[in-house]
Design an enzyme around this catalytic site. Sequence first.
Site, PDB file in Angstrom:
ATOM      1  N   CYS A  59     -31.510  35.725 -29.619  1.00 53.53           N
ATOM      2  CA  CYS A  59     -32.590  35.989 -29.181  1.00 53.53           C
ATOM      3  C   CYS A  59     -33.191  36.175 -30.975  1.00 53.53           C
ATOM      4  O   CYS A  59     -34.235  36.604 -30.867  1.00 53.53           O
ATOM      5  CB  CYS A  59     -32.802  37.729 -28.330  1.00 53.53           C
ATOM      6  SG  CYS A  59     -31.030  38.881 -30.136  1.00 53.53           S
ATOM      7  N   ASP A  61     -31.244  38.293 -32.624  1.00 52.94           N
ATOM      8  CA  ASP A  61     -30.808  39.598 -33.606  1.00 52.94           C
ATOM      9  C   ASP A  61     -29.694  38.986 -35.177  1.00 52.94           C
ATOM     10  O   ASP A  61     -28.695  38.150 -34.221  1.00 52.94           O
ATOM     11  CB  ASP A  61     -30.352  40.625 -33.062  1.00 52.94           C
ATOM     12  CG  ASP A  61     -31.347  41.005 -32.214  1.00 52.94           C
ATOM     13  OD1 ASP A  61     -32.713  40.837 -32.253  1.00 52.94           O
ATOM     14  OD2 ASP A  61     -31.029  41.772 -30.947  1.00 52.94           O
ATOM     15  N   CYS A  86     -34.600  43.510 -32.939  1.00 49.13           N
ATOM     16  CA  CYS A  86     -35.854  43.973 -32.056  1.00 49.13           C
ATOM     17  C   CYS A  86     -35.519  45.975 -32.743  1.00 49.13           C
ATOM     18  O   CYS A  86     -34.301  45.708 -33.323  1.00 49.13           O
ATOM     19  CB  CYS A  86     -35.940  44.098 -30.998  1.00 49.13           C
ATOM     20  SG  CYS A  86     -34.020  44.244 -29.952  1.00 49.13           S
ATOM     21  N   CYS A 129     -27.601  44.018 -27.777  1.00 46.69           N
ATOM     22  CA  CYS A 129     -27.622  44.865 -29.448  1.00 46.69           C
ATOM     23  C   CYS A 129     -26.828  45.404 -29.652  1.00 46.69           C
ATOM     24  O   CYS A 129     -26.111  45.714 -30.858  1.00 46.69           O
ATOM     25  CB  CYS A 129     -28.609  45.538 -29.354  1.00 46.69           C
ATOM     26  SG  CYS A 129     -30.490  44.334 -29.055  1.00 46.69           S
TER      27      CYS A 129
END
Length: 166
Positions: A59, A61, A86, A129
């Site tokens: 993603c 991150d 995000c 996350c």
Amino acid sequence: MLRHATNRILGQGLRSPAAAGLRMYHERVVDHYNNPRNVGAFDKNDPDVGTGLVGAPACGDVMKLQIKVDEKSGKIVDARFKTFGCGSAIASSSVATEWVKGKQMEEVLSIKNTEIAKHLSLPPVKLHCSMLAEDAIKAAVRDYEAKRSKLNASQDAAPMEKAADA
């Protein structure tokens, strides 16, 4: 304009009751995203600082979490983070820094991504996350311990070198 777009993404500013059901993030995520705690950085060369840098290639991150440890007590006295990602990644980092402060090194290793995810009410698609936050905590502790080991080894070697020179 940017604030308006951010509010739409986070599900704020929606007027109708039907639209309110579209909110994608829990209010704790929104709070930590809008008001992140402990953003910043310490000097990575400071022997009392441990740095964990982790990323999720899928993603994009990237999370850097740093801890500052009191050498005598072994307690984490401060924490900082910088995250490119995000809202869930930023919120997970922010929560992680709050949770590690004031705890012993051994204690923070027991913080699990599931606890962070539950606290923030992250949906399954955002669990990575909270996993990054857990990994960053562990990486920061490992970095601090490696620095301490290296520092202690060099301090132990110094008297031996002096004795050999005498």
